[in-house]
Every structure is written in structure tokens, then in C-alpha cells.
Design a protein around this motif. Structure first.
Motif, PDB file in Angstrom:
ATOM      1  N   ALA A   1       0.832  -1.203   0.000  1.00 28.99           N
ATOM      2  CA  ALA A   1       0.000   0.000   0.000  1.00 28.99           C
ATOM      3  C   ALA A   1       0.870   1.257   0.000  1.00 28.99           C
ATOM      4  O   ALA A   1       0.600   2.218  -0.736  1.00 28.99           O
ATOM      5  CB  ALA A   1      -0.929   0.004   1.211  1.00 28.99           C
ATOM      6  N   MET A   2       1.924   1.274   0.817  1.00 25.29           N
ATOM      7  CA  MET A   2       2.795   2.449   0.875  1.00 25.29           C
ATOM      8  C   MET A   2       3.521   2.654  -0.455  1.00 25.29           C
ATOM      9  O   MET A   2       3.595   3.774  -0.967  1.00 25.29           O
ATOM     10  CB  MET A   2       3.815   2.303   2.008  1.00 25.29           C
TER      11      MET A   2
ATOM     12  N   TYR B   1       2.618   1.670  -3.413  1.00 21.32           N
ATOM     13  CA  TYR B   1       1.667   2.092  -4.447  1.00 21.32           C
ATOM     14  C   TYR B   1       1.350   3.570  -4.326  1.00 21.32           C
ATOM     15  O   TYR B   1       1.316   4.299  -5.319  1.00 21.32           O
ATOM     16  CB  TYR B   1       0.386   1.258  -4.348  1.00 21.32           C
ATOM     17  N   ARG B   2       1.129   4.039  -3.092  1.00 16.32           N
ATOM     18  CA  ARG B   2       0.843   5.463  -2.903  1.00 16.32           C
ATOM     19  C   ARG B   2       2.030   6.324  -3.339  1.00 16.32           C
ATOM     20  O   ARG B   2       1.857   7.406  -3.919  1.00 16.32           O
ATOM     21  CB  ARG B   2       0.480   5.735  -1.440  1.00 16.32           C
TER      22      ARG B   2
ATOM     23  N   CYS C   1       2.225   6.468  -7.167  1.00 12.81           N
ATOM     24  CA  CYS C   1       1.139   7.328  -7.653  1.00 12.81           C
ATOM     25  C   CYS C   1       1.478   8.798  -7.447  1.00 12.81           C
ATOM     26  O   CYS C   1       1.211   9.643  -8.323  1.00 12.81           O
ATOM     27  CB  CYS C   1      -0.167   6.991  -6.937  1.00 12.81           C
ATOM     28  N   LEU C   2       2.053   9.109  -6.301  1.00 12.87           N
ATOM     29  CA  LEU C   2       2.432  10.489  -6.008  1.00 12.87           C
ATOM     30  C   LEU C   2       3.480  10.985  -7.001  1.00 12.87           C
ATOM     31  O   LEU C   2       3.399  12.117  -7.501  1.00 12.87           O
ATOM     32  CB  LEU C   2       2.960  10.577  -4.574  1.00 12.87           C
TER      33      LEU C   2
ATOM     34  N   ARG D   1     -10.910  -0.912  -4.662  1.00 11.55           N
ATOM     35  CA  ARG D   1     -10.008   0.233  -4.803  1.00 11.55           C
ATOM     36  C   ARG D   1     -10.347   1.125  -6.000  1.00 11.55           C
ATOM     37  O   ARG D   1      -9.673   2.122  -6.242  1.00 11.55           O
ATOM     38  CB  ARG D   1      -8.569  -0.275  -4.950  1.00 11.55           C
TER      39      ARG D   1
ATOM     40  N   ASP E   1      -9.820   0.577  -9.077  1.00  7.92           N
ATOM     41  CA  ASP E   1      -8.645   0.628  -9.952  1.00  7.92           C
ATOM     42  C   ASP E   1      -9.014   0.796 -11.416  1.00  7.92           C
ATOM     43  O   ASP E   1      -8.247   1.378 -12.189  1.00  7.92           O
ATOM     44  CB  ASP E   1      -7.804  -0.646  -9.781  1.00  7.92           C
TER      45      ASP E   1
ATOM     46  N   TRP F   1      -9.189   4.545 -11.864  1.00  5.14           N
ATOM     47  CA  TRP F   1      -7.871   5.173 -11.749  1.00  5.14           C
ATOM     48  C   TRP F   1      -6.987   4.816 -12.938  1.00  5.14           C
ATOM     49  O   TRP F   1      -6.221   5.658 -13.423  1.00  5.14           O
ATOM     50  CB  TRP F   1      -7.198   4.753 -10.444  1.00  5.14           C
TER      51      TRP F   1
ATOM     52  N   GLU G   1       2.913  -2.321  -8.714  1.00  8.06           N
ATOM     53  CA  GLU G   1       2.561  -2.116  -7.304  1.00  8.06           C
ATOM     54  C   GLU G   1       1.059  -2.262  -7.085  1.00  8.06           C
ATOM     55  O   GLU G   1       0.616  -2.711  -6.023  1.00  8.06           O
ATOM     56  CB  GLU G   1       3.026  -0.732  -6.837  1.00  8.06           C
ATOM     57  N   ARG G   2       0.259  -1.926  -8.098  1.00 11.97           N
ATOM     58  CA  ARG G   2      -1.193  -2.094  -7.976  1.00 11.97           C
ATOM     59  C   ARG G   2      -1.545  -3.569  -7.870  1.00 11.97           C
ATOM     60  O   ARG G   2      -2.383  -3.962  -7.038  1.00 11.97           O
ATOM     61  CB  ARG G   2      -1.863  -1.466  -9.198  1.00 11.97           C
TER      62      ARG G   2
ATOM     63  N   ARG H   1      -0.461  -4.925  -4.519  1.00 13.05           N
ATOM     64  CA  ARG H   1      -1.386  -4.471  -3.486  1.00 13.05           C
ATOM     65  C   ARG H   1      -2.668  -5.314  -3.491  1.00 13.05           C
ATOM     66  O   ARG H   1      -3.165  -5.699  -2.425  1.00 13.05           O
ATOM     67  CB  ARG H   1      -1.721  -2.990  -3.710  1.00 13.05           C
TER      68      ARG H   1
END
Length: 410
Positions: free
Chosen positions: A44-45, A47-48, A51-52, A203, A205, A208, A235-236, A239
Motif C-alpha cells: 500500500a505504501m 503504491y501510494r 502514484c504520487l 479500490r 482501480d 484510476w 505495485e497495484r 497491493r
């Protein structure tokens, strides 16, 4: 759109292109730092974080152009280096040369974006033309049980199609498409794959991913965008593997199911397929617990990652360099974005004031006396102010950049 407005937009385009290159290097460096610092962090971390970085890469050119525009709008007009009548033709030649560079670049970007849009439309068409069949009642009930009791998500529509792997598609409402030969898989592997796909539903997805693909339409030319998108897809999937396991999927069964489907996987497109990511080694290792347990990264690695991220923010400050670019201020004042400028001048005969926008004199005051509109005569860059008897009392040259030049009155 006049020449000055087109040239100003072309100059902003070049600033944005330069920002995309520089910020791309900084964003990629930042991600590599965080990838190292979070090697054993949760999916989760990671992936975030990716994305950032993907969002930062997409937004940084636009933010930089906005900063350039803001900086230029507050910059003053540089004094002329020669007679205005001599300087203006040279400036016009520079502006035409600028357009000759910027227009082919814009055309090339448009062609690439059009090609990417066609590919996106093709992927959507391939999904739309799937021949769908109603799923058996037993499968629908099984999905409903897993969605409501395990995942706590809305029950998607379940259908069968000739696909290699179960997938989730849809823009507004999710649709779970299951392979026709689904029953060949063991029951435990079916359940693991269904939980993986329901994790995509949980999610959102499928939505997104559409937004990320649209971002790639604009950033088709940027290699960093493609690298980050590949990491984002990986990473998606990792996750969703983790979510499936946390909601009851057997890690070994999910790994077996992924390996069974890997030989027939289709290229990733708009749908969220369990086999949509190509890096199966890492996924299988994580599922089987072959990776090291999550631990905190060394302080030095995190500090380096924070420093690299700070460089990305500092890179945006480069937009303020537009303030020291004298030609940008000239173009801004001559363009449709330019402000109305008030000019106060003095010579031996006294003071006079003008209000100018894009080289057009809107109002004039000589001494303390405002002039009526009919006492301001302008032909191109030549302006003549008339006295009460309609006789010339002041002749000026006014450029589209809101500079003025006149012969001092005795």
C-alpha cells in the motif's frame, strides 16, 4: 490570435518542455530513492508513493508554466536598447523564428497524443466487442458472498467471455468478466482470483487506470512517464494480491492460479486483469513469503529519499526565472494576456500620462488636462496628441510591448 499572443504561448510551451525534461529527471531520481528506501515496505505504501510521483510528473510542467506566467506578469518592461522603430522589426523576426520552432514541436506532440488516443480507443473497443454470456447462478452467488461477506464491496455484474484471465472493467459500474473455461481451475484457486479482482473493485482501480492512461496520452513522449506507469501497474497488482490474502485467499493457491494463467495473459489495457503485470517473480515471492519481512529502512536511505523529493519542489522554483527573461515580459505585454499600463513621462514642457494596452493608447493626459478621445490620433505605432485647436502638440512612438518614445518638447 495575433503574432505576439502566439509567440508568448510558444515561449510558455518551451518553458513547459524544459520543465518536463528537468522535472522528469528529478522525479525519477526521487522515485528511485524511495524505491530503495521502501524495498521492504507494505504494498500500500509503495503504491501510494509511485502514484504520487506519477502525479508530480504530470503536474510539474503545468505548475512551472503557471509560475512563469505569474512571474512575468509582475515583471517590468525593460528599457529599449535602440530606437523603437529600429528595434521592433528585429523583435518581430525573433518572434517568427520562435514560432517556427514551437509550432513543429506542438504538431509533433499533437500527432503523438492522437496516436495514443487511438490506442486507448482501440483498447476500449476490444473490451466493448467481447461476446459476453450470463454467468451461472452458482458463480454469481459465490461472487456475491465474497463481495459482501469478505470484501464489503458492491456486487459487480458477473459475466463469461473468451478471455485468458478474469478481469474487471467498466467506467461507472464495475463488471467482472470470467473466462469461459473457468471451471478447469481448482475451487481454491478460483476463490483466490475472485478475491484479487474484487480488490480491484474495492479500490476503484478500473477508474484510476483510465485516468492514468489519459495522463499517458499527454505524456506519451516522456520515458519517465512510461517507467513510472509500469511500476504503478506492478505495485497495484501486488497491493491487490495482498488484499486478497488478507481477506482469506490462500497465498499458495493464488500463486498457483497466477502461474496457470501467466502463459495466456493478454497485454494490459483498460481492464484490471489478475495477470496484467509482467513481473510475476516479485509477486510470487511476496505471496510465498520469500521476501524479507517488512522492516524500517535505514535512516540514511529515507533521508536521501526526502532530499531527492525536496529537489523536485525546488525545481518548480525555476519558473521564477521567467522574471529575468526580458523577452518574456515583452511578449506578455504585447499578447492578449497583457495588462493595461499607465505611463507617466516628463520633458522640459511638463508631464504627460498615457494608458496603453497592447500598443493602443486608451487615454492621455497632458499636464493636468485629460484629452478627449478625438484628440488622440493613432496610426500603427505613431500617436499624435492634439491641443484644443486640433494642432499637434506631442508625437510619440508606441510599441505593442507598451514602450514609448518621443521627441522632448521645448
Amino acid at each position: 490570435m495575433n503574432l505576439f499572443t502566439a509567440a508568448y504561448l510558444a515561449r510558455l510551451e518551451l518553458w513547459g518542455l524544459m520543465a518536463a525534461v528537468v522535472q522528469g529527471v528529478l522525479v525519477m531520481s526521487s522515485w528511485l530513492g524511495w524505491e530503495r528506501a521502501t524495498r521492504h515496505a507494505t504494498a500500500a505504501m509503495r503504491y501510494r508513493l509511485v502514484c504520487l510521483h506519477f502525479a508530480a510528473l504530470a503536474l510539474s510542467p503545468a505548475v512551472t508554466m503557471a509560475i512563469v506566467h505569474w512571474a512575468v506578469s509582475g515583471a517590468g518592461i525593460a528599457p529599449p536598447q535602440a530606437s523603437l522603430l529600429e528595434e521592433l522589426p528585429r523583435q518581430m523576426d525573433r518572434y517568427r523564428a520562435l514560432l517556427a520552432l514551437a509550432l513543429p514541436l506542438a504538431g509533433l506532440w499533437f500527432l503523438g497524443a492522437a496516436a495514443m488516443s487511438l490506442q486507448l480507443a482501440r483498447d476500449a473497443w476490444r473490451l466493448a466487442r467481447l461476446t459476453l454470456h450470463p454467468a451461472p447462478a452458482s458463480l454469481q452467488q459465490r461472487v456475491r458472498t465474497l463481495a459482501v461477506e469478505r470484501m464489503g464491496v458492491a456486487v459487480p455484474t458477473v459475466e463469461l467471455a473468451a478471455v485468458a484471465s478474469p478481469l474487471v472493467a467498466g467506467a461507472r459500474q464495475p463488471r467482472l468478466v470470467v473466462p469461459i473455461r473457468w471451471m478447469r481451475l481448482p475451487s481454491a484457486e478460483q476463490e483466490a482470483l475472485l478475491l484479487h479482482e474484487l480488490a480491484h473493485v474495492q479500490r476503484h482501480d478500473y477508474r484510476w487506470n483510465l485516468l492514468q492512461r489519459l495522463t499517458l496520452v499527454a505524456l506519451w513522449f516522456h520515458p519517465v512517464a512510461w517507467l513510472l506507469y509500469r511500476r504503478l501497474m506492478h505495485e497495484r497488482e501486488v497491493r491487490c494480491d495482498a488484499l486478497a490474502v488478507s481477506h482469506g485467499a490462500a497465498p499458495l493457491k493464488l500463486a498457483h492460479a497466477l502461474l496457470r494463467l501467466a502463459e495466456h495473459r493478454a497485454p494490459p489495457a483498460l481492464a484490471m486483469a489478475a495477470t496484467g503485470d509482467g513481473d510475476f517473480v516479485t509477486r510470487i515471492h511476496r505471496l510465498l513469503g520469500l521476501d524479507a519481512a517488512p522492516t524500517r529502512a535505514p535512516v540514511g536511505a529515507r533521508a536521501a529519499a526526502f532530499a531527492l523529493s525536496a529537489l523536485c519542489l525546488l525545481g518548480l522554483a525555476g519558473g521564477r526565472l521567467g522574471r529575468v527573461d526580458g523577452s518574456m515580459a515583452d511578449l506578455y505585454h504585447a499578447s492578449a494576456f497583457g495588462p493595461t499600463v499607465s505611463v507617466l513621462a516628463r520633458d522640459p514642457a511638463g508631464t504627460f500620462a498615457l494608458r496603453i494596452k497592447r500598443g493602443q493608447v486608451l487615454a492621455a493626459t497632458v499636464g493636468e488636462q485629460p484629452l478627449s478621445r478625438d484628440r488622440i490620433r493613432q496610426h500603427g505605432s505613431r500617436v499624435t496628441l492634439l491641443d484644443a485647436t486640433r494642432q499637434p502638440m506631442l508625437a510619440l512612438t508606441v510599441t505593442p510591448q507598451d514602450r514609448i518614445e518621443w521627441e522632448a518638447r521645448p
